[in-house]
Scaffold this motif. Structure first.
Motif, PDB file in Angstrom:
ATOM      1  N   PHE A 125      -8.606  -2.140 -31.948  1.00  0.00           N
ATOM      2  CA  PHE A 125      -7.959  -2.474 -30.673  1.00  0.00           C
ATOM      3  C   PHE A 125      -6.448  -2.399 -30.836  1.00  0.00           C
ATOM      4  CE2 PHE A 125      -8.759  -6.416 -32.970  1.00  0.00           C
ATOM      5  CZ  PHE A 125      -7.555  -7.090 -32.900  1.00  0.00           C
ATOM      6  N   LEU A 126      -5.768  -2.224 -29.704  1.00  0.00           N
ATOM      7  CA  LEU A 126      -4.320  -2.081 -29.698  1.00  0.00           C
ATOM      8  C   LEU A 126      -3.630  -3.408 -29.436  1.00  0.00           C
ATOM      9  CD1 LEU A 126      -3.624   1.206 -27.691  1.00  0.00           C
ATOM     10  CD2 LEU A 126      -3.217   0.816 -30.128  1.00  0.00           C
ATOM     11  N   VAL A 127      -2.493  -3.600 -30.095  1.00  0.00           N
ATOM     12  CA  VAL A 127      -1.602  -4.724 -29.823  1.00  0.00           C
ATOM     13  C   VAL A 127      -0.249  -4.147 -29.410  1.00  0.00           C
ATOM     14  CG1 VAL A 127      -0.401  -6.733 -30.774  1.00  0.00           C
ATOM     15  CG2 VAL A 127      -2.766  -6.247 -31.466  1.00  0.00           C
ATOM     16  N   GLU A 128       0.231  -4.581 -28.255  1.00  0.00           N
ATOM     17  CA  GLU A 128       1.534  -4.138 -27.754  1.00  0.00           C
ATOM     18  C   GLU A 128       2.565  -5.241 -27.975  1.00  0.00           C
ATOM     19  OE1 GLU A 128       3.782  -3.104 -23.512  1.00  0.00           O
ATOM     20  OE2 GLU A 128       1.690  -3.746 -23.539  1.00  0.00           O
ATOM     21  N   VAL A 129       3.665  -4.880 -28.610  1.00  0.00           N
ATOM     22  CA  VAL A 129       4.790  -5.799 -28.779  1.00  0.00           C
ATOM     23  C   VAL A 129       5.802  -5.482 -27.670  1.00  0.00           C
ATOM     24  CG1 VAL A 129       6.616  -6.587 -30.321  1.00  0.00           C
ATOM     25  CG2 VAL A 129       4.417  -5.834 -31.271  1.00  0.00           C
TER      26      VAL A 129
ATOM     27  N   VAL B 222       7.861  -3.977 -36.943  1.00  0.00           N
ATOM     28  CA  VAL B 222       7.749  -3.115 -35.765  1.00  0.00           C
ATOM     29  C   VAL B 222       9.058  -3.187 -34.988  1.00  0.00           C
ATOM     30  CG1 VAL B 222       5.240  -3.349 -35.518  1.00  0.00           C
ATOM     31  CG2 VAL B 222       6.755  -4.970 -34.375  1.00  0.00           C
ATOM     32  N   ALA B 223       9.279  -2.180 -34.165  1.00  0.00           N
ATOM     33  CA  ALA B 223      10.406  -2.211 -33.237  1.00  0.00           C
ATOM     34  C   ALA B 223       9.951  -2.810 -31.916  1.00  0.00           C
ATOM     35  CB  ALA B 223      10.940  -0.797 -33.017  1.00  0.00           C
ATOM     36  N   PRO B 224      10.813  -3.494 -31.181  1.00  0.00           N
ATOM     37  CA  PRO B 224      10.429  -3.987 -29.860  1.00  0.00           C
ATOM     38  C   PRO B 224       9.899  -2.844 -28.999  1.00  0.00           C
ATOM     39  CG  PRO B 224      12.545  -4.883 -30.512  1.00  0.00           C
ATOM     40  CD  PRO B 224      12.200  -3.839 -31.528  1.00  0.00           C
ATOM     41  N   GLY B 225       8.752  -3.072 -28.372  1.00  0.00           N
ATOM     42  CA  GLY B 225       8.127  -2.047 -27.554  1.00  0.00           C
ATOM     43  C   GLY B 225       7.063  -1.248 -28.268  1.00  0.00           C
ATOM     44  N   ASP B 226       6.888  -1.431 -29.584  1.00  0.00           N
ATOM     45  CA  ASP B 226       5.888  -0.684 -30.349  1.00  0.00           C
ATOM     46  C   ASP B 226       4.467  -1.161 -30.042  1.00  0.00           C
ATOM     47  OD1 ASP B 226       7.641   0.970 -31.579  1.00  0.00           O
ATOM     48  OD2 ASP B 226       7.469   0.073 -33.584  1.00  0.00           O
ATOM     49  N   THR B 227       3.504  -0.314 -30.376  1.00  0.00           N
ATOM     50  CA  THR B 227       2.097  -0.688 -30.382  1.00  0.00           C
ATOM     51  C   THR B 227       1.521  -0.378 -31.758  1.00  0.00           C
ATOM     52  OG1 THR B 227       1.311   1.465 -29.604  1.00  0.00           O
ATOM     53  CG2 THR B 227       1.822  -0.193 -27.922  1.00  0.00           C
ATOM     54  N   PHE B 228       0.476  -1.092 -32.137  1.00  0.00           N
ATOM     55  CA  PHE B 228      -0.240  -0.782 -33.368  1.00  0.00           C
ATOM     56  C   PHE B 228      -1.714  -1.098 -33.181  1.00  0.00           C
ATOM     57  CE2 PHE B 228       1.664  -5.005 -33.824  1.00  0.00           C
ATOM     58  CZ  PHE B 228       0.591  -5.799 -34.198  1.00  0.00           C
TER      59      PHE B 228
ATOM     60  N   VAL C 269      -1.940 -15.968 -33.196  1.00  0.00           N
ATOM     61  CA  VAL C 269      -0.625 -15.347 -33.338  1.00  0.00           C
ATOM     62  C   VAL C 269       0.435 -16.430 -33.128  1.00  0.00           C
ATOM     63  CG1 VAL C 269       0.935 -13.541 -32.551  1.00  0.00           C
ATOM     64  CG2 VAL C 269      -1.536 -13.183 -32.417  1.00  0.00           C
ATOM     65  N   ARG C 270       1.342 -16.533 -34.099  1.00  0.00           N
ATOM     66  CA  ARG C 270       2.445 -17.497 -34.015  1.00  0.00           C
ATOM     67  C   ARG C 270       3.782 -16.769 -34.075  1.00  0.00           C
ATOM     68  NH1 ARG C 270       1.395 -22.999 -35.526  1.00  0.00           N
ATOM     69  NH2 ARG C 270      -0.780 -23.368 -36.128  1.00  0.00           N
ATOM     70  N   ASN C 271       4.715 -17.253 -33.302  1.00  0.00           N
ATOM     71  CA  ASN C 271       6.112 -16.837 -33.412  1.00  0.00           C
ATOM     72  C   ASN C 271       6.920 -18.122 -33.590  1.00  0.00           C
ATOM     73  OD1 ASN C 271       8.791 -16.025 -33.071  1.00  0.00           O
ATOM     74  ND2 ASN C 271       8.252 -14.415 -31.613  1.00  0.00           N
ATOM     75  N   PRO C 272       7.328 -18.416 -34.809  1.00  0.00           N
ATOM     76  CA  PRO C 272       7.942 -19.723 -35.079  1.00  0.00           C
ATOM     77  C   PRO C 272       9.212 -20.008 -34.281  1.00  0.00           C
ATOM     78  CG  PRO C 272       7.372 -18.586 -37.121  1.00  0.00           C
ATOM     79  CD  PRO C 272       7.228 -17.591 -36.022  1.00  0.00           C
ATOM     80  N   ASN C 273       9.908 -18.958 -33.842  1.00  0.00           N
ATOM     81  CA  ASN C 273      11.235 -19.168 -33.261  1.00  0.00           C
ATOM     82  C   ASN C 273      11.335 -18.850 -31.771  1.00  0.00           C
ATOM     83  OD1 ASN C 273      12.316 -19.771 -35.889  1.00  0.00           O
ATOM     84  ND2 ASN C 273      12.250 -17.571 -36.324  1.00  0.00           N
ATOM     85  N   TYR C 274      10.335 -18.150 -31.233  1.00  0.00           N
ATOM     86  CA  TYR C 274      10.441 -17.728 -29.837  1.00  0.00           C
ATOM     87  C   TYR C 274       9.120 -17.966 -29.129  1.00  0.00           C
ATOM     88  CZ  TYR C 274      14.702 -15.314 -31.325  1.00  0.00           C
ATOM     89  OH  TYR C 274      15.941 -15.025 -31.819  1.00  0.00           O
ATOM     90  N   THR C 275       9.135 -17.954 -27.803  1.00  0.00           N
ATOM     91  CA  THR C 275       7.903 -18.112 -27.039  1.00  0.00           C
ATOM     92  C   THR C 275       7.058 -16.860 -27.184  1.00  0.00           C
ATOM     93  OG1 THR C 275       8.986 -17.269 -25.062  1.00  0.00           O
ATOM     94  CG2 THR C 275       8.962 -19.660 -25.374  1.00  0.00           C
ATOM     95  N   THR C 276       5.730 -17.064 -27.247  1.00  0.00           N
ATOM     96  CA  THR C 276       4.818 -15.962 -27.544  1.00  0.00           C
ATOM     97  C   THR C 276       4.106 -15.367 -26.327  1.00  0.00           C
ATOM     98  OG1 THR C 276       4.433 -16.882 -29.741  1.00  0.00           O
ATOM     99  CG2 THR C 276       2.804 -15.308 -28.943  1.00  0.00           C
ATOM    100  N   PRO C 277       3.659 -16.141 -25.335  1.00  0.00           N
ATOM    101  CA  PRO C 277       2.762 -15.593 -24.310  1.00  0.00           C
ATOM    102  C   PRO C 277       3.236 -14.326 -23.614  1.00  0.00           C
ATOM    103  CG  PRO C 277       2.837 -17.962 -24.146  1.00  0.00           C
ATOM    104  CD  PRO C 277       3.860 -17.571 -25.166  1.00  0.00           C
ATOM    105  N   ASP C 278       4.539 -14.164 -23.395  1.00  0.00           N
ATOM    106  CA  ASP C 278       5.022 -12.988 -22.687  1.00  0.00           C
ATOM    107  C   ASP C 278       5.516 -11.904 -23.625  1.00  0.00           C
ATOM    108  OD1 ASP C 278       4.490 -14.151 -20.212  1.00  0.00           O
ATOM    109  OD2 ASP C 278       6.435 -15.182 -20.180  1.00  0.00           O
ATOM    110  N   GLU C 279       5.175 -11.978 -24.890  1.00  0.00           N
ATOM    111  CA  GLU C 279       5.701 -11.015 -25.841  1.00  0.00           C
ATOM    112  C   GLU C 279       4.651 -10.097 -26.435  1.00  0.00           C
ATOM    113  OE1 GLU C 279       7.944 -13.102 -28.755  1.00  0.00           O
ATOM    114  OE2 GLU C 279       9.554 -13.592 -27.371  1.00  0.00           O
ATOM    115  N   LEU C 280       3.363 -10.394 -26.208  1.00  0.00           N
ATOM    116  CA  LEU C 280       2.278  -9.575 -26.754  1.00  0.00           C
ATOM    117  C   LEU C 280       1.242  -9.286 -25.672  1.00  0.00           C
ATOM    118  CD1 LEU C 280       1.394 -11.221 -30.197  1.00  0.00           C
ATOM    119  CD2 LEU C 280       2.701  -9.113 -29.825  1.00  0.00           C
ATOM    120  N   THR C 281       0.615  -8.114 -25.751  1.00  0.00           N
ATOM    121  CA  THR C 281      -0.570  -7.795 -24.962  1.00  0.00           C
ATOM    122  C   THR C 281      -1.588  -7.177 -25.901  1.00  0.00           C
ATOM    123  OG1 THR C 281       0.716  -7.409 -22.946  1.00  0.00           O
ATOM    124  CG2 THR C 281      -1.513  -6.526 -23.007  1.00  0.00           C
ATOM    125  N   VAL C 282      -2.836  -7.660 -25.811  1.00  0.00           N
ATOM    126  CA  VAL C 282      -3.920  -7.173 -26.664  1.00  0.00           C
ATOM    127  C   VAL C 282      -4.898  -6.384 -25.789  1.00  0.00           C
ATOM    128  CG1 VAL C 282      -5.862  -7.841 -28.145  1.00  0.00           C
ATOM    129  CG2 VAL C 282      -3.687  -9.067 -28.303  1.00  0.00           C
TER     130      VAL C 282
END
Length: 267
Positions: free
Chosen positions: A230-234, A57-63, A85-98
């Motif tokens: 349901f939608l996931v926002e990146v 996905v591109a930053p800012g995409d939804t699926f 949901v895991r992001n091995p290299n970066y912090t996750t809480p502020d990067e996704l909205t469900v």
């Protein structure tokens, strides 16, 4: 030497039998042959299939995620969706909205989130059974209301969630007079799982109640009546990669095991 009573051979045997009987319980004669059967439990109660999660996905995409439960059993089973949901290299809480209606978000670590999607359920109908949203509850009851599994379904609620059982199922304590005065296990159960509604909540007439979502062997979490997932926002600032892991599990008594952030709205 002390004096005592000496027992003869027959008396000694009789006393031994009495002691054995007292240790093992009363001895009764067997009146029939013994039948032994082995039952093998195979597979899972629920099969989960997931579609819609893209490879990139591109930053800012939804699926849109289509996570579908399928009941393999011959009785209704409640299930909720868990998603890690895991992001091995970066912090996750502020990067996704469900966007999945009501649920909870647990921040396990800076790189790991676990979502709880659903409430008490939904309740999956038995295998081979499907009713669309808007179906009159009288029609549901006419087809499966006399099934033998309803006592088991109600007992599962009572054992898992006694407080919820008292407030939503128990005839003497239910806040809705219609449900309280009804003798229908179908109405009591589906009301507990928030899958029915009525413009006349004081009515015990099943014809006045309808399904607000599907009551089916297959349910898309949490797609509601539309069953569209349901939608996931990146978020635009997201980087790296996300690893998604999804599974079904039983709800707990509150619907939010270890999730103080339970809410209705974006997670």
């Amino acid at each position: 030497m002390g004096k005592g009573i000496k027992l003869g051979p027959r008396a000694t045997i009789f006393a031994a039998v009495l002691l054995a009987a007292s240790a093992l319980g009363a001895l009764t004669p067997t009146l029939s042959n013994t039948v032994s059967k082995d039952v093998q439990v195979t597979g899972f109660a629920v099969t989960l299939t997931v579609d819609g999660i893209p490879d990139s996905v591109a930053p800012g995409d939804t699926f849109r995620v289509i996570a579908a439960f399928a009941n393999n059993g011959n009785r209704p089973i409640p299930a909720v969706l868990r998603m890690e949901v895991r992001n091995p290299n970066y912090t996750t809480p502020d990067e996704l909205t469900v966007y999945a209606g009501c649920g909870g978000e647990e921040v396990v670590s800076g790189t790991r989130l676990i979502y709880y999607i659903g409430w008490h359920g939904p309740l999956l109908a038995p295998k081979g059974v499907a009713f669309a949203a808007g179906t009159n509850l009288a029609d549901v009851s006419a087809k499966i209301g006399s099934a033998e599994y309803w006592p088991s379904v109600l007992h599962e609620i009572q054992a898992r969630d006694p407080t919820g059982y008292e407030s939503l199922v128990d005839p003497g304590l239910n806040a809705s007079a219609g449900v309280r005065n009804s003798g229908s296990a179908v109405l009591k159960t589906l009301n507990y799982y928030a899958m029915v509604a009525s413009a006349k909540s004081d009515s015990s007439n099943l014809a006045d109640w309808t399904l607000t979502t599907v009551f089916s062997e297959r349910f898309v979490a949490f797609g509601g009546g539309a069953q569209d997932g349901f939608l996931v926002e990146v978020h635009p600032q997201s980087r790296g990669s996300f690893i998604f892991k999804l599974w079904a599990e039983r709800p707990d008594g509150l619907g939010t095991p270890n999730h103080p952030t339970y809410t209705c709205g974006p997670l």
